[in-house]
Design an enzyme around this catalytic site. Structure first.
Site, short mmCIF file in Angstrom:
data_model
loop_
_atom_site.label_atom_id
_atom_site.label_comp_id
_atom_site.label_asym_id
_atom_site.label_seq_id
_atom_site.Cartn_x
_atom_site.Cartn_y
_atom_site.Cartn_z
N ASP A 50 0.85 -1.19 0.00
CA ASP A 50 0.00 0.00 0.00
C ASP A 50 0.89 1.25 0.00
OD1 ASP A 50 -1.75 2.05 0.52
OD2 ASP A 50 -2.61 1.12 2.33
N GLU A 88 28.12 14.25 3.35
CA GLU A 88 28.55 12.91 3.74
C GLU A 88 28.52 11.99 2.53
OE1 GLU A 88 24.61 12.22 6.28
OE2 GLU A 88 25.68 10.38 5.89
N CYS A 110 24.55 13.72 8.92
CA CYS A 110 23.64 14.84 8.60
C CYS A 110 23.93 16.07 9.45
CB CYS A 110 22.19 14.41 8.81
SG CYS A 110 21.75 13.01 7.80
N HIS A 162 15.85 17.85 11.71
CA HIS A 162 16.40 17.06 10.63
C HIS A 162 15.32 16.06 10.22
CE1 HIS A 162 18.61 14.32 8.23
NE2 HIS A 162 18.64 13.36 9.15
N SER A 192 23.82 10.75 12.31
CA SER A 192 24.04 9.39 12.81
C SER A 192 25.49 9.18 13.20
CB SER A 192 23.66 8.37 11.74
OG SER A 192 22.28 8.21 11.69
P1 HMG Z 1 9.98 0.11 7.93
O1 HMG Z 1 10.42 -0.97 8.82
O2 HMG Z 1 9.81 -0.25 6.53
O3 HMG Z 1 8.64 0.78 8.36
O4 HMG Z 1 11.02 1.28 8.00
P2 HMG Z 1 7.53 0.36 9.43
O5 HMG Z 1 7.03 -0.99 9.11
O6 HMG Z 1 8.00 0.65 10.82
O7 HMG Z 1 6.43 1.39 8.99
C1 HMG Z 1 6.70 2.77 9.05
C2 HMG Z 1 5.40 3.44 9.50
O8 HMG Z 1 4.43 3.29 8.47
C3 HMG Z 1 4.77 2.84 10.77
O9 HMG Z 1 4.25 3.92 11.53
C4 HMG Z 1 3.64 2.01 10.21
O10 HMG Z 1 2.57 1.83 11.12
C5 HMG Z 1 3.20 2.87 9.05
P3 HMG Z 1 4.86 4.28 12.97
O11 HMG Z 1 4.65 3.08 13.82
O12 HMG Z 1 6.35 4.52 12.74
O13 HMG Z 1 4.13 5.48 13.39
N1 HMG Z 1 2.45 2.14 8.01
C6 HMG Z 1 1.37 2.66 7.39
N2 HMG Z 1 0.73 3.84 7.54
C7 HMG Z 1 -0.35 4.08 6.73
N3 HMG Z 1 -0.81 3.17 5.81
C8 HMG Z 1 -0.19 2.01 5.64
C9 HMG Z 1 0.96 1.70 6.45
N4 HMG Z 1 1.80 0.63 6.52
C10 HMG Z 1 2.71 0.93 7.49
N5 HMG Z 1 -0.64 1.13 4.72
C11 HMG Z 1 12.51 2.88 8.91
C12 HMG Z 1 11.06 2.42 8.79
C13 HMG Z 1 12.58 4.26 9.48
C14 HMG Z 1 13.25 1.91 9.83
C15 HMG Z 1 13.15 2.85 7.49
O14 HMG Z 1 12.52 3.79 6.66
C16 HMG Z 1 14.64 3.11 7.49
O15 HMG Z 1 15.47 2.25 7.76
N6 HMG Z 1 15.05 4.37 7.14
C17 HMG Z 1 16.45 4.78 7.08
C18 HMG Z 1 16.99 5.15 8.44
C19 HMG Z 1 16.42 6.44 8.96
O16 HMG Z 1 15.95 7.30 8.21
N7 HMG Z 1 16.50 6.65 10.29
C20 HMG Z 1 16.03 7.87 10.90
C21 HMG Z 1 16.84 8.26 12.14
S1 HMG Z 1 18.59 8.30 11.77
C22 HMG Z 1 18.82 9.83 10.93
O17 HMG Z 1 17.96 10.65 10.90
C23 HMG Z 1 20.15 10.03 10.27
C24 HMG Z 1 20.17 9.84 8.77
O18 HMG Z 1 19.57 10.94 8.12
C25 HMG Z 1 21.62 9.65 8.31
C26 HMG Z 1 22.66 10.65 8.73
O19 HMG Z 1 22.67 11.24 9.81
O20 HMG Z 1 23.58 10.80 7.93
C27 HMG Z 1 19.43 8.59 8.33
#
Ligand code: HMG
Length: 401
Positions: free
Chosen positions: A45, A95, A127, A249, A324
């Protein structure tokens, strides 16, 4: 969430001139990729992306674009409007570095034909690198108030295909000018800082794509927010209720909502998810369309706020940067009278609209794969319409025009 009152800047005949942002502009990659294409491919979805993580499209650079071409395009507009007088430092935060030795900023210096009497370096801390550069710029200007610093933040966020990070890819650059007595934002002195050695996200030198422990990284971001906030308060930072807007961020915009719920709880004024989302919505417009742009993301949140709201004069903005690994910082700034005359909202909308939409197959061709290929000589095809292009590599040297 906010009282949205006018916050007086340090005033009086003996007050030091304020220091902050004079002008700010963004650039991005040539292509846009709607996340509905990814949802279709994975047979899930699309609201998992649109609603669940709060992302709609991601920017993807053409083969002849990179952090240098995007950074130069953003900085060119700053130079066109402000000239080069007073600029003696160029800080390039990234980065997604393109060389282990030479600063990407030096390539931009060449492309923009900037004066030689400039020091140019690259900063790195995931970041956080952009806010780190901003803080260095403020220090330089505080020491020599007649000097200006050109800061460029530019990144391409890439994860492996078919991973949970894939929908959070993106690309953009933000350039801004830091000087004394600025026209847009005066940055206040209190800072809350935080460092902890965690392995939540990293990119070894041999990889194009980052490695991430996704859920752990969300927790690490939250811990850093709490740490930086308390340090901010312990070092003269204002009460939560005196901050009108919050720019986080935004690796994906839903991350900021989670963070804001946590911060409001920590500050004793807890918000539920809908209220937290509504309070931050004005900062989401660009990042929802561009994807994660690492060092540039927080500034795109600020630009979205500036470009979307009618009157922010005198209002205080709280900024939270997370990189990070991990380093974080919380600080504030006050938006200055007359700031609207210095914005570029139409220019920014035109940049978003000019992107060429692509489907899944083209996206996969443009994705560079996991490992860096050792190629000393190659040429890129002309694709970008941007003012600068990456032409290829000659005996290991990168060529730009
Ligand atoms: P995931 O495991 O695919 O997602 O990845 P999920 O299953 O936890 O679902 C995400 C959300 O979507 C959940 O909501 C679900 O309920 C919802 P939440 O519980 O979080 O409120 N959901 C839906 N909502 C509406 N309709 C639907 C539906 N299905 C599910 N049908 C994860 C999530 C963030 C882990 C992944 O995207 C990821 O690995 N991202 C990369 C890492 C990241 O961005 N981390 C953020 C913090 S670290 C940071 O900010 C530093 C960074 O920028 C790097 C740097 O500093 O250089 C990354």
């Amino acid at each position: 969430m906010s009282t949205q009152t006018n916050h007086e800047q340090a005033a009086g005949p003996d007050a030091a001139p304020s220091t902050g942002i004079q002008d700010i502009a963004f650039a991005t990659g040539h292509y846009s990729f709607d996340l509905k294409n990814l949802a279709e491919k994975h047979e899930i979805d699309v609201n998992k992306f649109y609603v669940g993580i709060g992302q709609e499209t991601m920017s993807i650079p053409a083969e002849d674009e990179d952090i240098v071409t995007m950074g130069a395009a953003a900085a060119q507009r700053i130079i066109e409007r402000n000239g080069t007088d007073g600029i003696r430092t160029l800080l390039f935060a990234t980065e997604s570095g393109i060389d282990q030795s030479k600063s990407a900023g030096v390539y931009v210096h060449g492309l923009l034909n900037l004066p030689r009497e400039i020091r140019t370096i690259e900063t790195k801390m995931a970041c956080y690198g952009g806010i780190g550069a901003l803080q260095m710029a403020l220090g330089i200007v505080a020491r020599n108030p007649e000097e200006k610093v050109l800061v460029i933040t530019s990144d391409v966020a890439r994860y492996d295909v078919d991973t949970s990070g894939e929908p959070t890819q993106g690309a953009a650059a933000v350039a801004f000018l830091v000087q004394a007595s600025p026209d847009i934002l005066a940055i206040e002195p209190a800072q809350g800082v935080y460092t902890t050695d965690v392995q939540d996200f990293w990119r070894p030198n041999f990889r194009n794509t980052a490695l991430v422990d996704g859920k752990f990284s969300v927790g690490a971001y939250m811990d850093a927010l709490v740490g930086a906030w308390h340090d901010y308060r312990a070092h003269g930072g204002v009460d939560f209720r005196e901050i009108d807007w919050f720019c986080y961020h935004q690796p994906f915009t839903k991350m900021a909502v989670k963070a804001h719920m946590r911060l409001t709880k920590e500050a004793g004024v807890p918000l539920e998810k809908p209220e937290a989302a509504a309070a931050l919505e004005p900062t989401f417009g660009y990042n929802k369309q561009l994807g994660n742009s690492y060092t540039a993301s927080i500034f795109l949140g600020f630009l979205a706020l500036l470009d979307s709201q009618k009157d922010l004069e005198g209002q205080r903005v709280g900024f939270f940067s997370y990189g990070s690994g991990a380093v974080a910082e919380f600080f504030t700034g006050v938006i200055l009278p007359g700031y609207r005359q210095h914005l570029r909202a139409e220019e920014h909308q035109a940049i978003l609209d000019a992107r060429e939409p692509i489907g899944y197959d083209r996206y996969r061709v443009l994705h560079p794969g996991t490992l860096v290929q050792p190629t000393d000589n190659y040429r890129t095809e002309r694709q970008t319409q941007a003012p600068f292009r990456f032409e290829g590599v000659d005996e290991g040297s990168r060529l730009y025009r």
